[in-house]
Scaffold this motif. Structure first.
Motif, PDB file in Angstrom:
ATOM      1  N   ALA A  72     -76.229 -57.496  37.141  1.00 44.87           N
ATOM      2  CA  ALA A  72     -74.937 -57.472  37.827  1.00 44.87           C
ATOM      3  C   ALA A  72     -75.027 -56.727  39.160  1.00 44.87           C
ATOM      4  CB  ALA A  72     -73.885 -56.827  36.923  1.00 44.87           C
ATOM      5  N   GLN A  73     -75.824 -55.667  39.207  1.00 43.13           N
ATOM      6  CA  GLN A  73     -75.965 -54.891  40.438  1.00 43.13           C
ATOM      7  C   GLN A  73     -76.644 -55.693  41.547  1.00 43.13           C
ATOM      8  OE1 GLN A  73     -78.004 -51.447  38.878  1.00 43.13           O
ATOM      9  NE2 GLN A  73     -76.105 -50.301  38.569  1.00 43.13           N
ATOM     10  N   MET A  74     -77.435 -56.696  41.175  1.00 43.24           N
ATOM     11  CA  MET A  74     -78.096 -57.539  42.171  1.00 43.24           C
ATOM     12  C   MET A  74     -77.102 -58.379  42.969  1.00 43.24           C
ATOM     13  SD  MET A  74     -81.452 -59.089  40.255  1.00 43.24           S
ATOM     14  CE  MET A  74     -82.499 -58.109  39.188  1.00 43.24           C
ATOM     15  N   ALA A  75     -75.881 -58.524  42.467  1.00 41.40           N
ATOM     16  CA  ALA A  75     -74.891 -59.378  43.130  1.00 41.40           C
ATOM     17  C   ALA A  75     -74.555 -58.876  44.526  1.00 41.40           C
ATOM     18  CB  ALA A  75     -73.627 -59.458  42.276  1.00 41.40           C
ATOM     19  N   GLN A  76     -74.579 -57.567  44.713  1.00 42.82           N
ATOM     20  CA  GLN A  76     -74.288 -57.004  46.026  1.00 42.82           C
ATOM     21  C   GLN A  76     -75.327 -57.483  47.036  1.00 42.82           C
ATOM     22  OE1 GLN A  76     -71.656 -55.317  46.929  1.00 42.82           O
ATOM     23  NE2 GLN A  76     -70.775 -55.045  44.880  1.00 42.82           N
ATOM     24  N   GLY A  77     -74.866 -58.187  48.073  1.00 42.34           N
ATOM     25  CA  GLY A  77     -75.770 -58.663  49.117  1.00 42.34           C
ATOM     26  C   GLY A  77     -76.446 -59.980  48.789  1.00 42.34           C
ATOM     27  N   ARG A  78     -76.238 -60.515  47.572  1.00 42.79           N
ATOM     28  CA  ARG A  78     -76.878 -61.774  47.184  1.00 42.79           C
ATOM     29  C   ARG A  78     -75.861 -62.853  46.820  1.00 42.79           C
ATOM     30  NH1 ARG A  78     -80.283 -57.836  44.978  1.00 42.79           N
ATOM     31  NH2 ARG A  78     -82.492 -57.996  45.621  1.00 42.79           N
ATOM     32  N   ALA A  79     -74.818 -62.486  46.118  1.00 40.45           N
ATOM     33  CA  ALA A  79     -73.846 -63.472  45.653  1.00 40.45           C
ATOM     34  C   ALA A  79     -73.089 -64.084  46.825  1.00 40.45           C
ATOM     35  CB  ALA A  79     -72.868 -62.825  44.680  1.00 40.45           C
ATOM     36  N   LYS A  80     -72.848 -65.370  46.733  1.00 42.13           N
ATOM     37  CA  LYS A  80     -72.063 -66.072  47.751  1.00 42.13           C
ATOM     38  C   LYS A  80     -70.594 -66.138  47.361  1.00 42.13           C
ATOM     39  CE  LYS A  80     -71.617 -70.499  50.174  1.00 42.13           C
ATOM     40  NZ  LYS A  80     -72.173 -71.863  50.353  1.00 42.13           N
ATOM     41  N   SER A  81     -70.339 -66.426  46.089  1.00 44.44           N
ATOM     42  CA  SER A  81     -68.972 -66.586  45.604  1.00 44.44           C
ATOM     43  C   SER A  81     -68.319 -65.236  45.327  1.00 44.44           C
ATOM     44  CB  SER A  81     -68.977 -67.432  44.326  1.00 44.44           C
ATOM     45  OG  SER A  81     -67.736 -67.360  43.663  1.00 44.44           O
ATOM     46  N   GLU A  82     -67.091 -65.074  45.794  1.00 39.70           N
ATOM     47  CA  GLU A  82     -66.343 -63.848  45.505  1.00 39.70           C
ATOM     48  C   GLU A  82     -66.042 -63.744  44.016  1.00 39.70           C
ATOM     49  OE1 GLU A  82     -65.428 -61.215  47.308  1.00 39.70           O
ATOM     50  OE2 GLU A  82     -66.549 -62.019  49.012  1.00 39.70           O
ATOM     51  N   GLU A  83     -65.839 -64.897  43.367  1.00 39.15           N
ATOM     52  CA  GLU A  83     -65.571 -64.896  41.928  1.00 39.15           C
ATOM     53  C   GLU A  83     -66.784 -64.395  41.149  1.00 39.15           C
ATOM     54  OE1 GLU A  83     -64.972 -67.387  43.953  1.00 39.15           O
ATOM     55  OE2 GLU A  83     -62.934 -68.149  43.636  1.00 39.15           O
ATOM     56  N   VAL A  84     -67.977 -64.822  41.580  1.00 36.17           N
ATOM     57  CA  VAL A  84     -69.197 -64.376  40.904  1.00 36.17           C
ATOM     58  C   VAL A  84     -69.415 -62.884  41.151  1.00 36.17           C
ATOM     59  CG1 VAL A  84     -71.708 -64.597  40.827  1.00 36.17           C
ATOM     60  CG2 VAL A  84     -70.285 -66.651  40.948  1.00 36.17           C
ATOM     61  N   LEU A  85     -69.185 -62.440  42.385  1.00 34.28           N
ATOM     62  CA  LEU A  85     -69.334 -61.013  42.704  1.00 34.28           C
ATOM     63  C   LEU A  85     -68.358 -60.178  41.881  1.00 34.28           C
ATOM     64  CD1 LEU A  85     -70.524 -58.725  44.383  1.00 34.28           C
ATOM     65  CD2 LEU A  85     -68.852 -59.253  46.170  1.00 34.28           C
ATOM     66  N   SER A  86     -67.118 -60.639  41.761  1.00 36.02           N
ATOM     67  CA  SER A  86     -66.115 -59.913  40.979  1.00 36.02           C
ATOM     68  C   SER A  86     -66.498 -59.859  39.507  1.00 36.02           C
ATOM     69  CB  SER A  86     -64.752 -60.587  41.133  1.00 36.02           C
ATOM     70  OG  SER A  86     -63.772 -59.949  40.352  1.00 36.02           O
ATOM     71  N   LEU A  87     -67.019 -60.970  38.984  1.00 39.16           N
ATOM     72  CA  LEU A  87     -67.468 -61.012  37.597  1.00 39.16           C
ATOM     73  C   LEU A  87     -68.602 -60.020  37.366  1.00 39.16           C
ATOM     74  CD1 LEU A  87     -67.589 -62.327  34.742  1.00 39.16           C
ATOM     75  CD2 LEU A  87     -69.191 -63.984  35.721  1.00 39.16           C
ATOM     76  N   ALA A  88     -69.545 -59.990  38.289  1.00 36.67           N
ATOM     77  CA  ALA A  88     -70.674 -59.065  38.166  1.00 36.67           C
ATOM     78  C   ALA A  88     -70.180 -57.615  38.151  1.00 36.67           C
ATOM     79  CB  ALA A  88     -71.657 -59.280  39.311  1.00 36.67           C
ATOM     80  N   GLU A  89     -69.207 -57.311  38.987  1.00 38.26           N
ATOM     81  CA  GLU A  89     -68.653 -55.954  39.023  1.00 38.26           C
ATOM     82  C   GLU A  89     -67.944 -55.616  37.711  1.00 38.26           C
ATOM     83  OE1 GLU A  89     -66.213 -56.211  42.481  1.00 38.26           O
ATOM     84  OE2 GLU A  89     -67.850 -55.685  43.875  1.00 38.26           O
ATOM     85  N   ASP A  90     -67.250 -56.598  37.141  1.00 32.02           N
ATOM     86  CA  ASP A  90     -66.567 -56.385  35.853  1.00 32.02           C
ATOM     87  C   ASP A  90     -67.581 -56.109  34.741  1.00 32.02           C
ATOM     88  OD1 ASP A  90     -64.134 -56.788  37.065  1.00 32.02           O
ATOM     89  OD2 ASP A  90     -63.916 -58.864  36.389  1.00 32.02           O
ATOM     90  N   ILE A  91     -68.689 -56.862  34.755  1.00 31.86           N
ATOM     91  CA  ILE A  91     -69.731 -56.682  33.737  1.00 31.86           C
ATOM     92  C   ILE A  91     -70.322 -55.275  33.832  1.00 31.86           C
ATOM     93  CG2 ILE A  91     -72.067 -57.393  33.055  1.00 31.86           C
ATOM     94  CD1 ILE A  91     -71.208 -60.277  33.786  1.00 31.86           C
ATOM     95  N   GLU A  92     -70.617 -54.843  35.055  1.00 33.20           N
ATOM     96  CA  GLU A  92     -71.179 -53.500  35.243  1.00 33.20           C
ATOM     97  C   GLU A  92     -70.194 -52.426  34.794  1.00 33.20           C
ATOM     98  OE1 GLU A  92     -72.973 -50.629  38.809  1.00 33.20           O
ATOM     99  OE2 GLU A  92     -72.340 -52.691  39.262  1.00 33.20           O
ATOM    100  N   ALA A  93     -68.920 -52.597  35.149  1.00 32.41           N
ATOM    101  CA  ALA A  93     -67.902 -51.600  34.802  1.00 32.41           C
ATOM    102  C   ALA A  93     -67.676 -51.512  33.301  1.00 32.41           C
ATOM    103  CB  ALA A  93     -66.586 -51.937  35.503  1.00 32.41           C
ATOM    104  N   ALA A  94     -67.790 -52.639  32.587  1.00 33.02           N
ATOM    105  CA  ALA A  94     -67.541 -52.655  31.146  1.00 33.02           C
ATOM    106  C   ALA A  94     -68.730 -52.131  30.357  1.00 33.02           C
ATOM    107  CB  ALA A  94     -67.192 -54.071  30.696  1.00 33.02           C
TER     108      ALA A  94
END
Length: 206
Positions: A72-94
């Motif tokens: 999930a932390q890899m999403a920063q600077g790599r993910a294109k979709s805001e939805e995917v980035l938000s999902l990755a942040e939710d996974i890390e937070a949970a």
């Protein structure tokens, strides 16, 4: 005079009986409190009880969650979709706080806590083989090297598989575990990660 003396004796006797009654009532209250305390102690022991399934669940889920957080932390600077980035942040937070809970339980139970930063290919071998849904070194390297829409697609595919593995482990804990807190967390993992799988499937490109 005799009548007055008898009256005083009657008053004294009533006081004595009243005192005995108060002491008896106090004794019953103390006994009742003692019984409640014993019951509470039993309840505490029950809630702290654990078995081999609980230990296995905690030991496996810690590195499993750690890898999900790393992905999930890899999403920063790599993910294109805001939805995917938000999902990755939710996974890390949970999953971060859940790791803390699992580590705390193992420590309380007097069991070894898996070391952080283990090689991905080695995770789970202490419990008899690689855990379900875990990515190997090559897959993690491929994810790290990707970016944009390719990263989003790769991340979603890998995380769906990863979540399915976590759900499988959690279902085993629900079936076989004894510790109520661990079982409750397993039930939460099943519910939360199934919902995220549905979300990720919707985000997948056709």
């Amino acid at each position: 005079m005799a009548r007055h003396h008898t009256h005083r004796m009657e008053i004294s006797m009533r006081k004595t009986l009243a005192a005995i009654a108060l002491l008896a009532a106090a004794g019953l209250t103390l006994t009742a409190c003692g019984e409640d305390t014993d019951g509470d102690a039993t309840g505490t022991e029950s809630s702290a009880a654990f078995n081999d399934a609980d230990v296995t669940f905690a030991r496996q889920m810690i590195p499993h969650h750690e890898q999900a957080v790393e992905m999930a932390q890899m999403a920063q600077g790599r993910a294109k979709s805001e939805e995917v980035l938000s999902l990755a942040e939710d996974i890390e937070a949970a999953q971060g706080p859940e790791i803390d809970s699992l580590q705390g339980w193992l420590d309380t139970w007097g069991e070894d806590v898996p070391a952080s930063g283990m090689e991905h290919g080695d995770m789970g071998h202490d419990s008899g083989g690689t855990m379900s849904g875990m990515m190997d070194e090559e897959q993690m390297s491929d994810l790290m090297a990707a970016s944009g829409a390719d990263w989003d697609q790769m991340f979603l595919e890998m995380m769906i598989e990863h979540h399915e593995g976590a759900i499988e482990m959690a279902e085993s804990e629900v079936d076989q575990g004894e510790n109520p807190d661990a079982v409750a967390l397993a039930e939460k993992i099943i519910s939360d990660q199934q919902a995220e799988i549905t979300q990720m499937q919707q985000l997948m490109q056709p």
